[in-house]
Scaffold this motif. Structure first.
Motif, PDB file in Angstrom:
ATOM      1  N   ILE A 116       0.845  -1.204   0.000  1.00  0.00           N
ATOM      2  CA  ILE A 116       0.000   0.000   0.000  1.00  0.00           C
ATOM      3  C   ILE A 116       0.874   1.246   0.000  1.00  0.00           C
ATOM      4  O   ILE A 116       0.559   2.251  -0.635  1.00  0.00           O
ATOM      5  CB  ILE A 116      -0.942  -0.008   1.222  1.00  0.00           C
ATOM      6  CG1 ILE A 116      -1.894  -1.195   1.157  1.00  0.00           C
ATOM      7  CG2 ILE A 116      -1.738   1.300   1.312  1.00  0.00           C
ATOM      8  CD1 ILE A 116      -2.773  -1.366   2.382  1.00  0.00           C
ATOM      9  N   SER A 117       1.995   1.179   0.668  1.00  0.00           N
ATOM     10  CA  SER A 117       2.924   2.314   0.739  1.00  0.00           C
ATOM     11  C   SER A 117       3.444   2.726  -0.634  1.00  0.00           C
ATOM     12  O   SER A 117       3.722   3.905  -0.883  1.00  0.00           O
ATOM     13  CB  SER A 117       4.096   1.978   1.661  1.00  0.00           C
ATOM     14  OG  SER A 117       5.028   3.030   1.709  1.00  0.00           O
ATOM     15  N   GLN A 118       3.573   1.774  -1.547  1.00  0.00           N
ATOM     16  CA  GLN A 118       4.040   2.093  -2.891  1.00  0.00           C
ATOM     17  C   GLN A 118       3.068   3.022  -3.612  1.00  0.00           C
ATOM     18  O   GLN A 118       3.476   3.904  -4.369  1.00  0.00           O
ATOM     19  CB  GLN A 118       4.230   0.811  -3.695  1.00  0.00           C
ATOM     20  CG  GLN A 118       5.401  -0.046  -3.205  1.00  0.00           C
ATOM     21  CD  GLN A 118       5.506  -1.362  -3.947  1.00  0.00           C
ATOM     22  OE1 GLN A 118       4.862  -1.565  -4.975  1.00  0.00           O
ATOM     23  NE2 GLN A 118       6.325  -2.274  -3.428  1.00  0.00           N
ATOM     24  N   ALA A 119       1.766   2.830  -3.370  1.00  0.00           N
ATOM     25  CA  ALA A 119       0.758   3.693  -3.990  1.00  0.00           C
ATOM     26  C   ALA A 119       0.515   4.958  -3.189  1.00  0.00           C
ATOM     27  O   ALA A 119       0.118   5.987  -3.745  1.00  0.00           O
ATOM     28  CB  ALA A 119      -0.553   2.924  -4.151  1.00  0.00           C
ATOM     29  N   PHE A 120       0.803   4.904  -1.897  1.00  0.00           N
ATOM     30  CA  PHE A 120       0.592   6.052  -1.019  1.00  0.00           C
ATOM     31  C   PHE A 120       1.853   6.271  -0.185  1.00  0.00           C
ATOM     32  O   PHE A 120       1.889   5.980   1.021  1.00  0.00           O
ATOM     33  CB  PHE A 120      -0.619   5.818  -0.111  1.00  0.00           C
ATOM     34  CG  PHE A 120      -1.924   5.628  -0.843  1.00  0.00           C
ATOM     35  CD1 PHE A 120      -2.695   6.721  -1.194  1.00  0.00           C
ATOM     36  CD2 PHE A 120      -2.355   4.344  -1.194  1.00  0.00           C
ATOM     37  CE1 PHE A 120      -3.897   6.553  -1.876  1.00  0.00           C
ATOM     38  CE2 PHE A 120      -3.551   4.167  -1.874  1.00  0.00           C
ATOM     39  CZ  PHE A 120      -4.327   5.271  -2.220  1.00  0.00           C
ATOM     40  N   PRO A 121       2.917   6.784  -0.813  1.00  0.00           N
ATOM     41  CA  PRO A 121       4.222   6.902  -0.143  1.00  0.00           C
ATOM     42  C   PRO A 121       4.218   7.865   1.044  1.00  0.00           C
ATOM     43  O   PRO A 121       5.142   7.842   1.856  1.00  0.00           O
ATOM     44  CB  PRO A 121       5.152   7.396  -1.251  1.00  0.00           C
ATOM     45  CG  PRO A 121       4.240   8.028  -2.265  1.00  0.00           C
ATOM     46  CD  PRO A 121       2.971   7.247  -2.217  1.00  0.00           C
ATOM     47  N   GLU A 122       3.195   8.699   1.158  1.00  0.00           N
ATOM     48  CA  GLU A 122       3.133   9.651   2.270  1.00  0.00           C
ATOM     49  C   GLU A 122       2.726   8.981   3.580  1.00  0.00           C
ATOM     50  O   GLU A 122       2.880   9.565   4.654  1.00  0.00           O
ATOM     51  CB  GLU A 122       2.147  10.781   1.949  1.00  0.00           C
ATOM     52  CG  GLU A 122       0.669  10.396   1.956  1.00  0.00           C
ATOM     53  CD  GLU A 122       0.183   9.772   0.653  1.00  0.00           C
ATOM     54  OE1 GLU A 122      -1.043   9.654   0.481  1.00  0.00           O
ATOM     55  OE2 GLU A 122       1.035   9.420  -0.201  1.00  0.00           O
ATOM     56  N   LEU A 123       2.239   7.743   3.503  1.00  0.00           N
ATOM     57  CA  LEU A 123       1.774   7.048   4.697  1.00  0.00           C
ATOM     58  C   LEU A 123       2.913   6.313   5.383  1.00  0.00           C
ATOM     59  O   LEU A 123       3.840   5.816   4.748  1.00  0.00           O
ATOM     60  CB  LEU A 123       0.666   6.053   4.336  1.00  0.00           C
ATOM     61  CG  LEU A 123      -0.611   6.645   3.744  1.00  0.00           C
ATOM     62  CD1 LEU A 123      -1.611   5.551   3.414  1.00  0.00           C
ATOM     63  CD2 LEU A 123      -1.232   7.674   4.686  1.00  0.00           C
ATOM     64  N   GLN A 124       2.810   6.238   6.707  1.00  0.00           N
ATOM     65  CA  GLN A 124       3.823   5.544   7.503  1.00  0.00           C
ATOM     66  C   GLN A 124       3.779   4.046   7.241  1.00  0.00           C
ATOM     67  O   GLN A 124       2.705   3.455   7.131  1.00  0.00           O
ATOM     68  CB  GLN A 124       3.568   5.814   8.994  1.00  0.00           C
ATOM     69  CG  GLN A 124       4.557   5.161   9.942  1.00  0.00           C
ATOM     70  CD  GLN A 124       4.241   5.475  11.397  1.00  0.00           C
ATOM     71  OE1 GLN A 124       3.596   6.489  11.693  1.00  0.00           O
ATOM     72  NE2 GLN A 124       4.672   4.622  12.302  1.00  0.00           N
ATOM     73  N   VAL A 125       4.952   3.426   7.146  1.00  0.00           N
ATOM     74  CA  VAL A 125       5.042   1.995   6.902  1.00  0.00           C
ATOM     75  C   VAL A 125       4.989   1.241   8.231  1.00  0.00           C
ATOM     76  O   VAL A 125       5.672   1.606   9.192  1.00  0.00           O
ATOM     77  CB  VAL A 125       6.331   1.642   6.135  1.00  0.00           C
ATOM     78  CG1 VAL A 125       6.430   0.122   5.928  1.00  0.00           C
ATOM     79  CG2 VAL A 125       6.361   2.356   4.785  1.00  0.00           C
ATOM     80  N   ALA A 126       4.200   0.192   8.261  1.00  0.00           N
ATOM     81  CA  ALA A 126       3.999  -0.574   9.495  1.00  0.00           C
ATOM     82  C   ALA A 126       5.197  -1.457   9.819  1.00  0.00           C
ATOM     83  O   ALA A 126       5.899  -1.945   8.929  1.00  0.00           O
ATOM     84  CB  ALA A 126       2.755  -1.443   9.368  1.00  0.00           C
ATOM     85  N   THR A 127       5.427  -1.645  11.105  1.00  0.00           N
ATOM     86  CA  THR A 127       6.397  -2.620  11.593  1.00  0.00           C
ATOM     87  C   THR A 127       5.638  -3.834  12.123  1.00  0.00           C
ATOM     88  O   THR A 127       4.404  -3.802  12.235  1.00  0.00           O
ATOM     89  CB  THR A 127       7.243  -2.019  12.724  1.00  0.00           C
ATOM     90  OG1 THR A 127       6.385  -1.736  13.848  1.00  0.00           O
ATOM     91  CG2 THR A 127       7.921  -0.728  12.278  1.00  0.00           C
ATOM     92  N   VAL A 128       6.332  -4.872  12.479  1.00  0.00           N
ATOM     93  CA  VAL A 128       5.683  -6.056  13.058  1.00  0.00           C
ATOM     94  C   VAL A 128       4.932  -5.683  14.326  1.00  0.00           C
ATOM     95  O   VAL A 128       3.841  -6.200  14.600  1.00  0.00           O
ATOM     96  CB  VAL A 128       6.741  -7.148  13.346  1.00  0.00           C
ATOM     97  CG1 VAL A 128       6.107  -8.308  14.112  1.00  0.00           C
ATOM     98  CG2 VAL A 128       7.359  -7.658  12.051  1.00  0.00           C
TER      99      VAL A 128
END
Length: 415
Positions: A292-304
């Motif tokens: 999802i981050s690839q399409a919405f790079p402004e969003l924070q990427v989740a960790t485990v």
């Protein structure tokens, strides 16, 4: 002798008196409490304001302050909840089974009070009244130990309850509050097996884990709520929007709010470009997986860690899954056995999800926010159990009872 021990001994003494109280006596006590709370509204809100002021000075999160806050409307809601309990059947004394033996023995299985219930809870002063009213209706004595963040509110509420009980046949010490909110008092309650029959923790995962790990008193575990919604491939877009919005935003600081969203990758391909912006537009902070981050790079990427986090805020972790099995595996790994939901038009998938997901409440096409004693018809609840022994899910009156076998004979002896 410590405050905890003094009050525990008193509670044990009172519990033997409560066993014989009639439903009418208990209902009259509840009626008195409900009206006393409204009479004492000015004092209650003034003490609650002290807690809120101290909370703001300490920098408590807005979601915590919301759980502490009382106002006229919330007090009226509490008042009506107590009155609603009067209308519910009293489970105590109910005959669950009657066995007539060939030798003439009559064996009756009946409901009885648990005895003395200790409740350790954080923030919410409404729990003070919920716990007091539920335990009184079921003939139990209760020892309340709230947190320092709501100490003034809890104290004034218990004083109001005891004032009401003095006008009834129920001893005012049936409801007692441990005024000392230090860790030492909680630790002391953990091991009072001689006086307490059960401990119920309500609050953060850290609190619950501490009680479960350290208590020698039996614990009724009310778990944290890392709740999920799975949007299946056949889900209706409008329904998905409505349910996710409600489950996340209707009230963020409660345990049945959804914290993690799983989306079938095929559904995401069709609707993702409008659904993700919709959630952002509703003020939800999204923490997303790499795809999802690839399409919405402004969003924070989740960790485990995000997949296992109960945010209790306007934050939602979002992950794409390949199929139904993938969603079930993820939920059973990271969930807290509280409330889980699937949105789908596929009845077979819904049935598989509801069967295989390990949780106290499993929904099909509905918000997780319904996991609540009021919504399930129990009126007030003592908590939502995520364990599998004795009680599971919203715990109403029956969960605060045990059973006893009463055997009537006419001189029978065993050969």
């Amino acid at each position: 002798m410590s405050e905890v021990l003094i009050k525990a001994k008193k509670a044990k003494e009172i519990s033997y008196q409560l066993i014989s109280k009639t439903t009418d006596e208990k209902n009259k006590a509840l009626f008195a409490i409900a009206h006393q709370l409204l009479e004492d509204e000015k004092d209650i809100l003034a003490e609650n304001a002290k807690d809120l002021q101290l909370g703001m000075e300490k920098g408590l999160d807005s979601s915590v302050l919301d759980r502490i806050k009382l106002d006229s409307q919330r007090l009226k809601t509490i008042h009506h909840a107590v009155l609603d309990l009067i209308e519910l059947n009293d489970p105590i004394g109910e005959k669950l089974d009657v066995i007539q033996k060939e030798n003439g023995l009559e064996i009756i299985k009946k409901r009885v009070p648990l005895g003395v219930i200790g409740i350790i809870y954080e923030a919410r002063p409404n729990v003070t009244v919920d716990a007091a009213s539920l335990t009184l209706k079921t003939g139990n004595a209760v020892i309340l130990r709230g947190s320092s963040s709501a100490k003034y509110s809890n104290s004034v509420l218990v004083k109001s309850i005891q004032k009401a009980l003095r006008t009834t046949t129920i001893p005012p010490e049936a409801v007692q509050l441990i005024e000392d909110t230090s860790r030492e008092t909680a630790s002391e309650l953990f091991v009072l097996k001689e006086y307490l029959d059960v401990l119920i923790p309500r609050g953060s995962k850290a609190l619950i884990d501490t009680v479960v790990a350290n208590a020698t008193v039996p614990v009724l575990e009310t778990g944290a709520g890392n709740c999920h919604i799975f949007i299946d491939e056949s889900a209706d877009l409008v329904m998905a929007k409505n349910i996710v919005k409600n489950a996340k935003t209707q009230r963020t600081s409660v345990c049945n709010a959804t914290e993690s969203l799983l989306i079938h990758s095929n559904w995401y391909e069709k609707y993702g470009t409008q659904f993700i912006p919709y959630l952002i537009g509703e003020g939800i902070q999204l923490i997303v997986d790499d795809e999802i981050s690839q399409a919405f790079p402004e969003l924070q990427v989740a960790t485990v860690e995000d997949w296992a986090t109960e945010y209790l805020a306007m934050t939602l972790s979002v992950k794409l899954v390949q199929d139904l099995s993938d969603s079930i595996e993820h939920i059973n790994k990271y969930g807290t056995n509280h409330s889980e939901a699937i949105i789908t038009k596929d009845e077979n998938n819904a049935q598989i999800f509801q069967t295989k997901v390990d949780a106290a409440a499993v929904y099909h096409n509905a918000s997780t926010r319904f996991t609540d004693g009021f919504e399930f018809g129990y009126s007030a609840e003592i908590g939502i159990s995520t364990q599998k022994l004795h009680a599971r899910g919203p715990m109403g009156l029956e969960a605060l009872s045990s059973t006893k076998y009463v055997i009537n004979g006419s001189g029978q002896i065993r050969k």
